[in-house]
Design a protein around this motif. Structure first.
Motif, PDB file in Angstrom:
ATOM      1  N   PRO A  89       2.726   4.711 -14.139  1.00  0.00           N
ATOM      2  CA  PRO A  89       3.429   5.971 -13.845  1.00  0.00           C
ATOM      3  C   PRO A  89       4.264   6.486 -15.022  1.00  0.00           C
ATOM      4  O   PRO A  89       4.391   7.686 -15.210  1.00  0.00           O
ATOM      5  N   VAL A  90       4.834   5.565 -15.793  1.00  0.00           N
ATOM      6  CA  VAL A  90       5.618   5.989 -16.966  1.00  0.00           C
ATOM      7  C   VAL A  90       4.716   6.663 -17.985  1.00  0.00           C
ATOM      8  O   VAL A  90       5.062   7.711 -18.552  1.00  0.00           O
ATOM      9  N   LEU A  91       3.542   6.084 -18.222  1.00  0.00           N
ATOM     10  CA  LEU A  91       2.593   6.687 -19.161  1.00  0.00           C
ATOM     11  C   LEU A  91       2.154   8.072 -18.682  1.00  0.00           C
ATOM     12  O   LEU A  91       2.029   9.006 -19.479  1.00  0.00           O
ATOM     13  N   VAL A  92       1.906   8.196 -17.385  1.00  0.00           N
ATOM     14  CA  VAL A  92       1.490   9.489 -16.832  1.00  0.00           C
ATOM     15  C   VAL A  92       2.598  10.519 -16.980  1.00  0.00           C
ATOM     16  O   VAL A  92       2.351  11.679 -17.343  1.00  0.00           O
ATOM     17  N   ALA A  93       3.839  10.117 -16.720  1.00  0.00           N
ATOM     18  CA  ALA A  93       4.971  11.041 -16.841  1.00  0.00           C
ATOM     19  C   ALA A  93       5.152  11.502 -18.284  1.00  0.00           C
ATOM     20  O   ALA A  93       5.378  12.696 -18.554  1.00  0.00           O
ATOM     21  N   ILE A  94       5.050  10.575 -19.234  1.00  0.00           N
ATOM     22  CA  ILE A  94       5.166  10.932 -20.648  1.00  0.00           C
ATOM     23  C   ILE A  94       4.048  11.884 -21.055  1.00  0.00           C
ATOM     24  O   ILE A  94       4.270  12.877 -21.771  1.00  0.00           O
ATOM     25  N   ALA A  95       2.832  11.602 -20.576  1.00  0.00           N
ATOM     26  CA  ALA A  95       1.694  12.464 -20.896  1.00  0.00           C
ATOM     27  C   ALA A  95       1.884  13.865 -20.336  1.00  0.00           C
ATOM     28  O   ALA A  95       1.538  14.864 -20.987  1.00  0.00           O
ATOM     29  N   ALA A  96       2.446  13.961 -19.132  1.00  0.00           N
ATOM     30  CA  ALA A  96       2.704  15.278 -18.545  1.00  0.00           C
ATOM     31  C   ALA A  96       3.714  16.060 -19.378  1.00  0.00           C
ATOM     32  O   ALA A  96       3.544  17.270 -19.613  1.00  0.00           O
ATOM     33  N   LEU A  97       4.761  15.389 -19.838  1.00  0.00           N
ATOM     34  CA  LEU A  97       5.763  16.061 -20.675  1.00  0.00           C
ATOM     35  C   LEU A  97       5.155  16.537 -21.992  1.00  0.00           C
ATOM     36  O   LEU A  97       5.438  17.652 -22.458  1.00  0.00           O
ATOM     37  N   PHE A 111       0.817  -1.211   0.000  1.00  0.00           N
ATOM     38  CA  PHE A 111       0.000   0.000   0.000  1.00  0.00           C
ATOM     39  C   PHE A 111       0.855   1.266   0.000  1.00  0.00           C
ATOM     40  O   PHE A 111       0.428   2.304  -0.518  1.00  0.00           O
ATOM     41  N   LEU A 112       2.058   1.195   0.551  1.00  0.00           N
ATOM     42  CA  LEU A 112       2.987   2.328   0.393  1.00  0.00           C
ATOM     43  C   LEU A 112       3.331   2.524  -1.082  1.00  0.00           C
ATOM     44  O   LEU A 112       3.376   3.662  -1.579  1.00  0.00           O
ATOM     45  N   LYS A 113       3.562   1.423  -1.780  1.00  0.00           N
ATOM     46  CA  LYS A 113       3.865   1.498  -3.208  1.00  0.00           C
ATOM     47  C   LYS A 113       2.671   2.007  -4.005  1.00  0.00           C
ATOM     48  O   LYS A 113       2.810   2.894  -4.853  1.00  0.00           O
ATOM     49  N   LEU A 114       1.481   1.461  -3.715  1.00  0.00           N
ATOM     50  CA  LEU A 114       0.288   1.900  -4.440  1.00  0.00           C
ATOM     51  C   LEU A 114       0.002   3.373  -4.188  1.00  0.00           C
ATOM     52  O   LEU A 114      -0.363   4.117  -5.107  1.00  0.00           O
ATOM     53  N   GLY A 115       0.182   3.807  -2.945  1.00  0.00           N
ATOM     54  CA  GLY A 115      -0.026   5.215  -2.633  1.00  0.00           C
ATOM     55  C   GLY A 115       1.003   6.127  -3.260  1.00  0.00           C
ATOM     56  O   GLY A 115       0.764   7.324  -3.431  1.00  0.00           O
ATOM     57  N   SER A 116       2.163   5.555  -3.626  1.00  0.00           N
ATOM     58  CA  SER A 116       3.252   6.352  -4.212  1.00  0.00           C
ATOM     59  C   SER A 116       3.205   6.414  -5.732  1.00  0.00           C
ATOM     60  O   SER A 116       3.634   7.408  -6.331  1.00  0.00           O
ATOM     61  N   ILE A 117       2.696   5.346  -6.378  1.00  0.00           N
ATOM     62  CA  ILE A 117       2.735   5.320  -7.847  1.00  0.00           C
ATOM     63  C   ILE A 117       1.376   4.987  -8.467  1.00  0.00           C
ATOM     64  O   ILE A 117       1.278   4.812  -9.689  1.00  0.00           O
ATOM     65  N   GLY A 118       0.332   4.897  -7.649  1.00  0.00           N
ATOM     66  CA  GLY A 118      -0.990   4.539  -8.168  1.00  0.00           C
ATOM     67  C   GLY A 118      -1.737   5.734  -8.724  1.00  0.00           C
ATOM     68  O   GLY A 118      -2.466   6.424  -8.006  1.00  0.00           O
ATOM     69  N   GLY A 121      -4.456  14.320 -17.750  1.00  0.00           N
ATOM     70  CA  GLY A 121      -5.882  14.010 -17.758  1.00  0.00           C
ATOM     71  C   GLY A 121      -6.248  13.030 -18.853  1.00  0.00           C
ATOM     72  O   GLY A 121      -7.042  12.098 -18.644  1.00  0.00           O
ATOM     73  N   ALA A 122      -5.665  13.205 -20.037  1.00  0.00           N
ATOM     74  CA  ALA A 122      -5.961  12.309 -21.154  1.00  0.00           C
ATOM     75  C   ALA A 122      -5.455  10.895 -20.882  1.00  0.00           C
ATOM     76  O   ALA A 122      -6.152   9.906 -21.152  1.00  0.00           O
ATOM     77  N   ALA A 123      -4.236  10.776 -20.350  1.00  0.00           N
ATOM     78  CA  ALA A 123      -3.685   9.456 -20.044  1.00  0.00           C
ATOM     79  C   ALA A 123      -4.463   8.770 -18.929  1.00  0.00           C
ATOM     80  O   ALA A 123      -4.704   7.557 -18.970  1.00  0.00           O
ATOM     81  N   VAL A 124      -4.877   9.552 -17.929  1.00  0.00           N
ATOM     82  CA  VAL A 124      -5.629   9.002 -16.808  1.00  0.00           C
ATOM     83  C   VAL A 124      -6.949   8.395 -17.279  1.00  0.00           C
ATOM     84  O   VAL A 124      -7.379   7.349 -16.782  1.00  0.00           O
ATOM     85  N   ILE A 125      -7.605   9.034 -18.244  1.00  0.00           N
ATOM     86  CA  ILE A 125      -8.859   8.495 -18.773  1.00  0.00           C
ATOM     87  C   ILE A 125      -8.618   7.106 -19.378  1.00  0.00           C
ATOM     88  O   ILE A 125      -9.415   6.176 -19.197  1.00  0.00           O
ATOM     89  N   GLY A 126      -7.521   6.947 -20.093  1.00  0.00           N
ATOM     90  CA  GLY A 126      -7.191   5.641 -20.650  1.00  0.00           C
ATOM     91  C   GLY A 126      -6.960   4.593 -19.574  1.00  0.00           C
ATOM     92  O   GLY A 126      -7.441   3.450 -19.681  1.00  0.00           O
ATOM     93  N   ILE A 127      -6.250   4.968 -18.504  1.00  0.00           N
ATOM     94  CA  ILE A 127      -5.983   4.047 -17.401  1.00  0.00           C
ATOM     95  C   ILE A 127      -7.288   3.641 -16.718  1.00  0.00           C
ATOM     96  O   ILE A 127      -7.530   2.465 -16.427  1.00  0.00           O
ATOM     97  N   ILE A 128      -8.143   4.621 -16.469  1.00  0.00           N
ATOM     98  CA  ILE A 128      -9.416   4.351 -15.808  1.00  0.00           C
ATOM     99  C   ILE A 128     -10.288   3.451 -16.680  1.00  0.00           C
ATOM    100  O   ILE A 128     -10.948   2.534 -16.189  1.00  0.00           O
TER     101      ILE A 128
END
Length: 390
Positions: free
Chosen positions: A371-379, A16-23, A121-128
């Motif tokens: 997290p990698v997808l989210v980071a790329i989307a942010a960039l 749960f520490l991991k999930l809270g850190s990269i989820g 936001g766009a990447a998060v929609i795909g993950i969800i």
């Protein structure tokens, strides 16, 4: 429940520490991650226990993902497990929003946030969307009654842009009456649950209406009320917070509140952790701590008080039917929330393309790290947004 859990409390805490850190991805994605990791991959939690936890989290007020995490901890390690799992899940993102809050106050806002959130936001929609799809396939299957409930709650969520506990309860009762109707009234199995919920609701109300002579007391009372009386996923708390923080108390202006929501979406862990950022803007570190405790303490109590009755009576046919109905309604509401969020996050061709690419990668490449997808989307957002939206 087995006598010897297939994992230690330390292992659960680290998870749960991991999930809270990269989820990333908000409550819908986090619920999906827990199923994938704890049920499908590790086998630490049974499918039945997971469904019970999801049902309890949907029926009780408070943030969905945090409550489910607490229940996952409760399954084998009871109150200690629920406490440890809840703290481990919330703490990483709380420290993150504190750091962002410090920078926000010191440097007069976060002008880069809108650009980053454009991509995130766009990447998060795909993950969800992928998480909701997996939950649907696993739990609804080919059951016509559950499909009818699922579609009805999804449509309601899209139409009203909110979730209704009445629909969850109604769905559970419908399946209960259709598949395991009571022979004489509610029976003994319902009584303990009703007794557990009654006193707890009363005590939380007393907290929410407590003393408000100082700013911290006002914060504690307001956020306890938010945690105690807002049903649905963590996203459901946003309209409530907006009304109180911006309009009623005027602690923040519109722009600051929008930034607070954006902070919650671009950080991992529960979306409700935005209360820590809001509390920090209002009253510094103490405000952040009070806001977080006020929000999460009620949902913690709403998890551990009814949990023993879910465990004790969870295998009875009547409750199994009720759980199946509520689970179908909950997943339908989650799917509806995906559509609602997509309408706000997919604003042009680029964001639509980013969402589709995210879905394709997660569907085809099962081990793609979110997290990698989210980071790329942010960039991408930081680079593209200024040119597209000058």
């Amino acid at each position: 429940m087995t006598d010897r859990p297939p994992y230690s409390l330390a292992q659960l805490t680290l998870y749960f520490l991991k999930l809270g850190s990269i989820g990333f991805g908000g409550p819908v994605a986090l619920v999906g991650y827990m199923y994938r990791d704890l049920v499908e991959k590790s086998g630490w939690i049974t499918d039945a226990d997971y469904k019970e936890g999801l049902t309890l989290a949907q029926l009780m007020p408070g943030p969905l993902a945090a409550q489910l995490a607490m229940y996952m901890g409760y399954v084998h390690y009871r109150i200690v497990g629920a406490t440890v799992a809840g703290i481990a899940f919330v703490l990483p993102s709380f420290f993150m929003v504190l750091a962002i809050g410090w920078a926000y106050v010191r440097y007069g806002g976060l002008p880069w946030m809108q650009a980053a959130f454009y991509g995130v936001g766009a990447a998060v929609i795909g993950i969800i969307a992928i998480s909701a799809c997996k939950l649907t396939i696993k739990n609804i299957g080919k059951d016509k009654l559950l499909w009818a409930i699922y579609l009805a709650t999804a449509a309601f969520t899209v139409w009203m842009e909110s979730e209704s506990v009445v629909l969850f309860l109604g769905a559970g009762v419908l399946v209960w009456l259709a598949r395991a109707p009571p022979k004489c009234g509610l029976g003994k199995s319902a009584a303990p649950m009703l007794m557990a919920l009654g006193p707890q609701a009363t005590s939380t109300c007393a907290i929410a209406t407590g003393a408000d002579w100082t700013l911290l007391a006002q914060l504690g009372a307001f956020f306890a009320k938010a945690g105690a009386f807002v049903f649905g996923s963590g996203l459901a708390i946003v309209p409530f917070l907006y009304g109180g923080v911006v309009h009623d108390h005027q602690w923040l202006n519109e722009r600051q509140f929008v930034d607070a929501v954006a902070v919650a979406m671009i950080t991992p862990g529960p979306v409700v952790i935005t209360v820590g950022f809001i509390g920090y803007l209002i009253a510094g570190l103490s405000g952040a701590v009070v806001a977080a405790l006020g929000t999460f303490l009620p949902c913690y109590l709403f998890t551990i008080v009814p949990a023993p009755y879910f465990k004790k009576y969870g295998k009875r046919p009547a409750l199994l039917a009720f759980v199946a109905g509520v689970t179908a309604a909950a997943i339908g509401a989650i799917t509806g929330a995906v559509i609602v969020l997509a309408e706000r996050s997919i604003v042009d061709v680029l964001t639509a393309l980013m969402t589709l690419v995210t879905i394709a990668l997660l569907w085809k490449l099962k081990k793609t790290p979110e997290p990698v997808l989210v980071a790329i989307a942010a960039l991408i957002g930081l680079v593209a947004f200024p040119g597209l939206h000058p």
